[in-house]
Scaffold this motif. Structure first.
Motif, PDB file in Angstrom:
ATOM      1  N   LEU A   1       3.219   5.399  10.676  1.00  0.00           N
ATOM      2  CA  LEU A   1       2.546   4.108  10.734  1.00  0.00           C
ATOM      3  C   LEU A   1       2.228   3.628  12.137  1.00  0.00           C
ATOM      4  O   LEU A   1       1.440   2.684  12.294  1.00  0.00           O
ATOM      5  CB  LEU A   1       3.406   3.039  10.038  1.00  0.00           C
ATOM      6  CG  LEU A   1       3.529   3.118   8.519  1.00  0.00           C
ATOM      7  CD1 LEU A   1       4.324   1.932   8.011  1.00  0.00           C
ATOM      8  CD2 LEU A   1       2.159   3.161   7.862  1.00  0.00           C
TER       9      LEU A   1
ATOM     10  N   ASN B   1       0.375   4.444  14.395  1.00  0.00           N
ATOM     11  CA  ASN B   1      -1.045   4.398  14.763  1.00  0.00           C
ATOM     12  C   ASN B   1      -1.948   3.953  13.617  1.00  0.00           C
ATOM     13  O   ASN B   1      -3.164   4.136  13.670  1.00  0.00           O
ATOM     14  CB  ASN B   1      -1.495   5.774  15.267  1.00  0.00           C
ATOM     15  CG  ASN B   1      -0.804   6.165  16.561  1.00  0.00           C
ATOM     16  OD1 ASN B   1      -0.676   5.351  17.474  1.00  0.00           O
ATOM     17  ND2 ASN B   1      -0.344   7.411  16.637  1.00  0.00           N
ATOM     18  N   GLN B   2      -1.348   3.368  12.570  1.00  0.00           N
ATOM     19  CA  GLN B   2      -2.150   2.937  11.429  1.00  0.00           C
ATOM     20  C   GLN B   2      -2.721   1.538  11.650  1.00  0.00           C
ATOM     21  O   GLN B   2      -2.370   0.836  12.598  1.00  0.00           O
ATOM     22  CB  GLN B   2      -1.295   2.955  10.160  1.00  0.00           C
ATOM     23  CG  GLN B   2      -0.895   4.345   9.702  1.00  0.00           C
ATOM     24  CD  GLN B   2      -2.086   5.177   9.258  1.00  0.00           C
ATOM     25  OE1 GLN B   2      -2.999   4.678   8.620  1.00  0.00           O
ATOM     26  NE2 GLN B   2      -2.058   6.450   9.612  1.00  0.00           N
ATOM     27  N   ASP B   3      -3.582   1.137  10.731  1.00  0.00           N
ATOM     28  CA  ASP B   3      -4.257  -0.155  10.792  1.00  0.00           C
ATOM     29  C   ASP B   3      -3.233  -1.287  10.848  1.00  0.00           C
ATOM     30  O   ASP B   3      -2.471  -1.487   9.903  1.00  0.00           O
ATOM     31  CB  ASP B   3      -5.143  -0.316   9.544  1.00  0.00           C
ATOM     32  CG  ASP B   3      -5.929  -1.628   9.560  1.00  0.00           C
ATOM     33  OD1 ASP B   3      -5.790  -2.391  10.534  1.00  0.00           O
ATOM     34  OD2 ASP B   3      -6.666  -1.870   8.598  1.00  0.00           O
ATOM     35  N   PRO B   4      -3.186  -2.054  11.935  1.00  0.00           N
ATOM     36  CA  PRO B   4      -2.191  -3.130  12.050  1.00  0.00           C
ATOM     37  C   PRO B   4      -2.404  -4.273  11.072  1.00  0.00           C
ATOM     38  O   PRO B   4      -1.524  -5.114  10.906  1.00  0.00           O
ATOM     39  CB  PRO B   4      -2.364  -3.603  13.501  1.00  0.00           C
ATOM     40  CG  PRO B   4      -3.759  -3.225  13.858  1.00  0.00           C
ATOM     41  CD  PRO B   4      -4.042  -1.947  13.127  1.00  0.00           C
ATOM     42  N   LYS B   5      -3.573  -4.315  10.406  1.00  0.00           N
ATOM     43  CA  LYS B   5      -3.818  -5.384   9.446  1.00  0.00           C
ATOM     44  C   LYS B   5      -2.997  -5.203   8.174  1.00  0.00           C
ATOM     45  O   LYS B   5      -2.743  -6.167   7.453  1.00  0.00           O
ATOM     46  CB  LYS B   5      -5.312  -5.446   9.106  1.00  0.00           C
ATOM     47  CG  LYS B   5      -6.199  -5.844  10.280  1.00  0.00           C
ATOM     48  CD  LYS B   5      -7.658  -5.861   9.877  1.00  0.00           C
ATOM     49  CE  LYS B   5      -8.558  -6.191  11.076  1.00  0.00           C
ATOM     50  NZ  LYS B   5      -9.995  -6.166  10.700  1.00  0.00           N
ATOM     51  N   GLN B   6      -2.624  -3.954   7.870  1.00  0.00           N
ATOM     52  CA  GLN B   6      -1.817  -3.687   6.682  1.00  0.00           C
ATOM     53  C   GLN B   6      -0.350  -3.817   7.059  1.00  0.00           C
ATOM     54  O   GLN B   6       0.177  -3.035   7.841  1.00  0.00           O
ATOM     55  CB  GLN B   6      -2.102  -2.292   6.131  1.00  0.00           C
ATOM     56  CG  GLN B   6      -1.269  -1.927   4.900  1.00  0.00           C
ATOM     57  CD  GLN B   6      -1.564  -2.829   3.702  1.00  0.00           C
ATOM     58  OE1 GLN B   6      -2.683  -3.267   3.497  1.00  0.00           O
ATOM     59  NE2 GLN B   6      -0.541  -3.115   2.914  1.00  0.00           N
TER      60      GLN B   6
ATOM     61  N   LYS C   1       0.846  -1.189   0.000  1.00  0.00           N
ATOM     62  CA  LYS C   1       0.000   0.000   0.000  1.00  0.00           C
ATOM     63  C   LYS C   1       0.883   1.241   0.000  1.00  0.00           C
ATOM     64  O   LYS C   1       1.863   1.303   0.745  1.00  0.00           O
ATOM     65  CB  LYS C   1      -0.895   0.003   1.247  1.00  0.00           C
ATOM     66  CG  LYS C   1      -1.919   1.121   1.285  1.00  0.00           C
ATOM     67  CD  LYS C   1      -2.842   0.956   2.494  1.00  0.00           C
ATOM     68  CE  LYS C   1      -3.916   2.033   2.528  1.00  0.00           C
ATOM     69  NZ  LYS C   1      -4.844   1.839   3.670  1.00  0.00           N
TER      70      LYS C   1
ATOM     71  N   ARG D   1       5.065  -5.489  11.706  1.00  0.00           N
ATOM     72  CA  ARG D   1       4.189  -6.426  12.419  1.00  0.00           C
ATOM     73  C   ARG D   1       4.106  -7.788  11.720  1.00  0.00           C
ATOM     74  O   ARG D   1       3.068  -8.469  11.776  1.00  0.00           O
ATOM     75  CB  ARG D   1       2.784  -5.827  12.585  1.00  0.00           C
ATOM     76  CG  ARG D   1       2.746  -4.533  13.391  1.00  0.00           C
ATOM     77  CD  ARG D   1       1.305  -4.081  13.615  1.00  0.00           C
ATOM     78  NE  ARG D   1       1.246  -2.874  14.439  1.00  0.00           N
ATOM     79  CZ  ARG D   1       1.144  -1.636  13.955  1.00  0.00           C
ATOM     80  NH1 ARG D   1       1.094  -1.459  12.634  1.00  0.00           N
ATOM     81  NH2 ARG D   1       1.090  -0.592  14.760  1.00  0.00           N
TER      82      ARG D   1
ATOM     83  N   TRP E   1       4.051  -1.744   2.992  1.00  0.00           N
ATOM     84  CA  TRP E   1       3.911  -0.368   2.513  1.00  0.00           C
ATOM     85  C   TRP E   1       5.033  -0.034   1.538  1.00  0.00           C
ATOM     86  O   TRP E   1       6.131  -0.581   1.627  1.00  0.00           O
ATOM     87  CB  TRP E   1       3.960   0.601   3.698  1.00  0.00           C
ATOM     88  CG  TRP E   1       2.927   0.337   4.744  1.00  0.00           C
ATOM     89  CD1 TRP E   1       2.987  -0.581   5.761  1.00  0.00           C
ATOM     90  CD2 TRP E   1       1.645   0.976   4.871  1.00  0.00           C
ATOM     91  NE1 TRP E   1       1.839  -0.546   6.513  1.00  0.00           N
ATOM     92  CE2 TRP E   1       0.996   0.402   5.992  1.00  0.00           C
ATOM     93  CE3 TRP E   1       1.001   1.982   4.154  1.00  0.00           C
ATOM     94  CZ2 TRP E   1      -0.261   0.806   6.406  1.00  0.00           C
ATOM     95  CZ3 TRP E   1      -0.261   2.384   4.578  1.00  0.00           C
ATOM     96  CH2 TRP E   1      -0.884   1.797   5.685  1.00  0.00           C
TER      97      TRP E   1
END
Length: 366
Positions: free
Chosen positions: A85, A87-92, A35, A120, A95
């Motif tokens: 990143l 605080n971004q969506d941990p599912k993604q 992404k 992660r 990048w």
């Protein structure tokens, strides 16, 4: 008007090549489910100079803002992306980024990069994925004569642990190791001949995976070091299985920034010896946010790749000679060409070679 030292204008084929590198990189990144992310070109200096990142203040392009805070032009993508990143969506997990960084410790102030960050994820997965991305991307650029080098921060750090050096002394030793200055390393470690001897051997621990085999045998009673060697051997084996055999190790390589904390990668163009990508593991970068996050990535040097990428086959060049009265006619005619370069002019430049010249200056006249 003159430009500041380190700045330069760019025109023509080089810009086309850089655009092609970026285009191919984005194609590979999207295919592999990455992404896109972009951080501001202006950040606070503290983001890059704090103890977790450790970039030298004098290398940054900086100024004071209206509130007296020190701002800088982005000198490093990885640090800026970690800030973005956290605080971004941990599912993604995956990048990618493209753009410039600005430093004063290189030949040019601005350099162009394209890179990936994987957070992660399981450590081995992230490292293999980073290396496999590099292989696919370099294949896409048709640069096939390259060499991958592996290293690990833990080897040097385990060996110097008995020295209990101050921060300043350790920095001097690290720089001497980076520069392969054997005499300086010996002088700085003279108080411990055993460590001095090990570091001397580490500087010369460079070559194919047989270096790892020999090193593993030498340190077979040292569980931490043998685990690192097994890890590097595993990475070499998966690259070999992918058909990549030009892989070497540099066990004496040390991290250039404090946030590297494990496996390190580097890629070299064979014919020039230039480094075309670098990266590695940097879990400790997220400690500044009080988070324990696995992170790995690498960045490609777009400027270097642009020097080596092959030029695309040039399309046919068509000249449509027009006048003020027939410019619309020429424009409509140009739309019938799909893959050619169409140049509408009022007067033909005889120094430019065209595959076809069509005179429309009298089109529609009696």
């Amino acid at each position: 008007m003159f430009l500041p030292a380190g700045s330069q204008d760019q025109i023509g084929h080089l810009l086309d090549r850089k655009a092609k590198v970026y285009q191919l990189f984005r194609k590979v990144a999207k295919k592999r489910a990455y992404k896109p992310i972009e951080t501001p070109v202006v950040e606070y200096a503290e983001t890059f100079t704090n103890k977790h990142v450790g970039m030298a203040f004098h290398t940054l392009l900086k100024w004071f803002d209206r509130d007296g805070e020190i701002e800088v032009l982005r000198p490093d993508w990885t640090t800026a992306i970690a800030r973005a990143l956290v605080n971004q969506d941990p599912k993604q997990l995956k990048w990618f980024y493209q753009g410039s960084v600005y430093r004063q410790d290189k030949d040019g102030i601005e350099s162009n990069q394209a890179g990936i960050e994987i957070i992660r994820s399981e450590p081995l997965f992230g490292e293999i994925e980073s290396l496999f991305f590099a292989v696919e991307f370099l294949n896409q650029t048709q640069i096939d004569e390259y060499l991958i080098e592996l290293g690990h921060t833990g080897i040097y750090e385990a060996i110097i642990a008995p020295l209990q050096l101050s921060h300043q002394a350790e920095n001097k030793l690290r720089q001497a190791m980076h520069d392969k200055q054997t005499d300086v390393v010996q002088r700085l470690t003279a108080s411990n001949p055993d460590v001095s001897e090990q570091l001397h051997a580490l500087i010369h621990a460079y070559g194919d995976k047989e270096v790892l085999v020999a090193f593993k045998e030498k340190y077979q009673s040292h569980l931490e070091l043998t685990a690192i060697i097994e890890h590097l051997l595993q990475l070499i084996n998966v690259l070999n299985q992918l058909g990549i055999n030009d892989v070497i190790v540099d066990l004496g390589r040390v991290k250039e920034l404090p946030y590297y904390s494990g496996t390190m990668f580097r890629g070299y163009i064979k014919d020039s010896g230039q480094s075309c990508f670098s990266g590695g593991r940097y879990d400790s970068l997220y400690h500044q946010f009080d988070q324990k996050i696995s992170a790995v990535g690498l960045a490609f040097d777009v400027d270097i790749l642009a020097e080596h990428i092959k030029d695309e086959t040039q399309p046919r060049r068509v000249c449509l000679l027009a006048s003020e009265a027939t410019h619309v006619v020429a424009e409509l005619k140009s739309q019938s060409y799909q893959d050619e370069i169409v140049d509408i002019v009022y007067q033909q430049d005889l120094t430019i070679e065209y595959d076809e010249v069509i005179d429309l200056r009298n089109e529609g006249s009696d």
